[in-house]
Design an enzyme around this catalytic site. Structure first.
Site, short mmCIF file in Angstrom:
data_model
loop_
_atom_site.label_atom_id
_atom_site.label_comp_id
_atom_site.label_asym_id
_atom_site.label_seq_id
_atom_site.Cartn_x
_atom_site.Cartn_y
_atom_site.Cartn_z
N TYR A 126 0.85 -1.19 0.00
CA TYR A 126 0.00 0.00 0.00
C TYR A 126 0.88 1.24 0.00
O TYR A 126 1.94 1.26 0.63
CB TYR A 126 -0.92 -0.04 1.23
CG TYR A 126 -1.92 1.09 1.28
CD1 TYR A 126 -2.70 1.40 0.16
CD2 TYR A 126 -2.11 1.83 2.44
CE1 TYR A 126 -3.62 2.43 0.21
CE2 TYR A 126 -3.02 2.86 2.50
CZ TYR A 126 -3.78 3.16 1.38
OH TYR A 126 -4.69 4.18 1.43
N TYR A 185 -3.18 5.28 8.70
CA TYR A 185 -2.60 3.96 8.47
C TYR A 185 -1.43 3.82 9.42
O TYR A 185 -0.27 3.90 9.03
CB TYR A 185 -2.17 3.84 7.01
CG TYR A 185 -1.94 2.42 6.51
CD1 TYR A 185 -3.01 1.56 6.28
CD2 TYR A 185 -0.66 1.96 6.25
CE1 TYR A 185 -2.80 0.28 5.80
CE2 TYR A 185 -0.44 0.67 5.76
CZ TYR A 185 -1.51 -0.15 5.54
OH TYR A 185 -1.31 -1.42 5.06
#
Ligand code: NAD
Length: 286
Positions: A172, A182
């Site tokens: 990612y 995140y």
């Protein structure tokens, strides 16, 4: 003969692992699956009861077959590594041979060799905490489950991957750009995974003629992503800001995985391939 793929990290029909399995199956591969031990029961029951039948349909109308589902916990390399409390846990005690080394041995025993290894798993217990508030334990757990798990799988499966074979993981963009939310060391874990993709491409290429690539995928509302809590926002952000203003389908990631695993990609190794409607190329949101 057709190719054989082992896909680690499928526990339902919503994630990237399932989509990759389908694309590989559509291309004629035999599918073996590694499912996280605590999720095994419900996954197998759902499979057996036909709950996934609609999403098993392949382009030719047939249903994807899974030759075998293996219980797997990719944070443990061999039985010696398993702590007593995990051993005693009911969900773990109900299965056996689920450490990485044992799964590789079982696959060897059952099928001999494989051609394709897919790592589609991640876990960061403190993912919702900012990096600067992440504990050492949480950080190392994220790295263990999300980065070292790939090294471990490669290490134990490499001897049974046929020359010319391919491995793929999922990463990612939070590894290289700031994606607030995140957290928990997950951004660090993806950075490690991408860097390791290069070094492992060298080692696996020289020693075994096996390719190592990773797909940097755009946001998908999988079970894991929903647990992070900001996935709808990321999907909407991509819809407004990416060069291609369309939904990102898991199938599109699956198809790139099938390409990367095929001879069409025989000169691609050590690469991070973006499958994100082009969002990675934007400098500002517009
Ligand atoms: P998912 O929930 O379908 O897949 C994650 C899987 O990991 C689950 O099946 C879970 O059971 C398994 N897992 C967790 N810990 C494990 C362990 N210790 N051992 C074995 N299995 C374990 O979700 P997904 O989003 O499709 O995730 C697949 C991969 O895609 C992950 O690497 C994720 O980081 C990556 N990814 C996801 C997105 C997204 O937006 N969903 C974007 C980019 C990359």
């Amino acid at each position: 003969r057709g190719k054989r793929a082992f896909i680690a990290g499928i526990a339902d029909d919503n994630g990237y692992g399932w989509a990759i399995a389908k694309s590989l199956a559509a291309a004629g591969a035999e599918i073996l699956v590694g499912t996280w031990v605590p999720a095994l029961n419900i996954f197998e029951t759902s499979l057996r009861r036909g709950k996934f039948n609609e999403s098993r349909v392949l382009p030719d109308g047939s249903l994807m077959e899974i030759a075998k589902v293996y219980p797997l916990d990719a944070v443990f390399d061999s039985p010696e590594d398993v702590p007593e409390d995990v051993k005693a846990n009911k969900r773990y005690a109900g299965s056996s041979k689920w450490t990485v080394k044992e799964v590789a041995e079982s696959v060897k025993q059952d099928f001999g060799t494989i051609d394709i290894l897919v790592h589609s798993l991640a876990n960061g217990p403190e993912v919702s905490k900012p990096l600067s508030e992440t504990s050492r334990k949480g950080y190392l757990a994220a790295i263990s489950a999300s980065s070292y798990s790939f090294i471990s799988l490669l290490r134990h499966f490499l001897p049974i991957i046929n020359p010319g074979g391919a491995t793929i993981s999922l990463t990612y963009i939070a590894s290289e750009r700031i994606i607030p939310g995140y957290g928990g060391g997950m951004s660090s874990a993806k950075a490690a995974l991408e860097s390791d993709t290069k070094v492992l491409a060298f080692e696996a290429g020289r020693k075994h003629k096996v390719r190592v690539n990773t797909i940097s995928a755009g946001p998908l509302g999988s079970r894991a992503a929903k647990a992070i809590g900001f996935i709808d926002m990321m999907i909407n952000y991509s819809l407004s800001n990416a060069p291609l203003q369309k939904e990102l389908y898991a199938e599109e990631v699956g198809n790139v995985a099938a390409f990367l695993a095929s001879p069409l990609a025989s000169a691609i190794t050590g690469a991070t391939v973006y499958v994100d409607n082009g969002l990675n190329a934007m400098g500002v949101g517009v």
